[in-house]
Design a protein around this motif. Sequence first.
Motif, PDB file in Angstrom:
ATOM      1  N   GLN A  86      38.304  43.405  40.931  1.00 56.37           N
ATOM      2  CA  GLN A  86      39.011  42.247  41.475  1.00 56.37           C
ATOM      3  C   GLN A  86      38.406  41.800  42.810  1.00 56.37           C
ATOM      4  OE1 GLN A  86      41.049  40.867  39.492  1.00 56.37           O
ATOM      5  NE2 GLN A  86      42.442  42.296  38.514  1.00 56.37           N
ATOM      6  N   GLU A 176      41.944  51.968  44.822  1.00 61.28           N
ATOM      7  CA  GLU A 176      42.879  50.985  44.261  1.00 61.28           C
ATOM      8  C   GLU A 176      42.997  49.752  45.163  1.00 61.28           C
ATOM      9  OE1 GLU A 176      46.468  53.331  43.516  1.00 61.28           O
ATOM     10  OE2 GLU A 176      45.728  53.794  41.493  1.00 61.28           O
ATOM     11  N   THR A 178      42.664  45.971  46.132  1.00 53.72           N
ATOM     12  CA  THR A 178      42.734  44.715  45.394  1.00 53.72           C
ATOM     13  C   THR A 178      42.572  43.541  46.366  1.00 53.72           C
ATOM     14  OG1 THR A 178      43.951  43.476  43.707  1.00 53.72           O
ATOM     15  CG2 THR A 178      45.278  44.546  45.426  1.00 53.72           C
ATOM     16  N   PRO A 185      44.664  37.785  41.848  1.00 54.71           N
ATOM     17  CA  PRO A 185      43.534  38.570  41.330  1.00 54.71           C
ATOM     18  C   PRO A 185      42.789  37.766  40.257  1.00 54.71           C
ATOM     19  CG  PRO A 185      45.548  39.886  41.345  1.00 54.71           C
ATOM     20  CD  PRO A 185      45.945  38.457  41.631  1.00 54.71           C
ATOM     21  N   ASP A 189      45.831  41.700  34.098  1.00 54.95           N
ATOM     22  CA  ASP A 189      45.912  43.113  33.705  1.00 54.95           C
ATOM     23  C   ASP A 189      45.497  43.360  32.259  1.00 54.95           C
ATOM     24  OD1 ASP A 189      46.744  43.866  36.222  1.00 54.95           O
ATOM     25  OD2 ASP A 189      48.880  43.844  35.720  1.00 54.95           O
TER      26      ASP A 189
END
Length: 192
Positions: A86, A176, A178, A185, A189
């Motif tokens: 991302q 993790e 982002t 983003p 998902d």
Amino acid sequence: MNPPVKPPRFPQLTMDQLDAAQKPLGEQIVKVSSIGIGGPYNSMLRSPVLGQRLFDLFHYLRWETSVPLRLNEFAILIIARQWRSQVEWYAHAPLAAKAGLAAEIIAELKAGARPSAMADDEAAVYDFVSELTSARKISDETYVKARRLFSDQQIVDLTAVAGNYIMVAMLLAMSETTVPPGKQPPFADDEG
């Protein structure tokens, strides 16, 4: 009822929190980074000796590489798409567009497709990076196509760009990290 918010693996550092070993690197980062000490830098600062060495490598691979900027950014986007990174995509898609990579190429790559209307040098970069990362080797045919368009130094630099941005994607995935708060983003998902 909403699930509890998971704390970040590496809370975002601020310049005021940096210790004597981290501060010189943090100061270098903020001079060139559009995201300050966020993104991969937030992780790198936790290992300042490694972070400095990576920063020096990043500097070469972003601003001094022998690969033309449009193609360099394209290679970074190929890796970002493969990893569904991302932050890499968020940061580099605008840079690729500014460097002259066509919006259609960026959109098709983001959708997971091999872009359909690439120039010869773009196709060579796409095939080279994609083959190297998926097959873990370069066929003679792909190498010959790249060699017709690029010098030895450009081929080495292109390989290093791909490997470097895989490492960046790994740092971002491990931590993790982002996109900045309030930003969308790039990949959903459920997007493969």
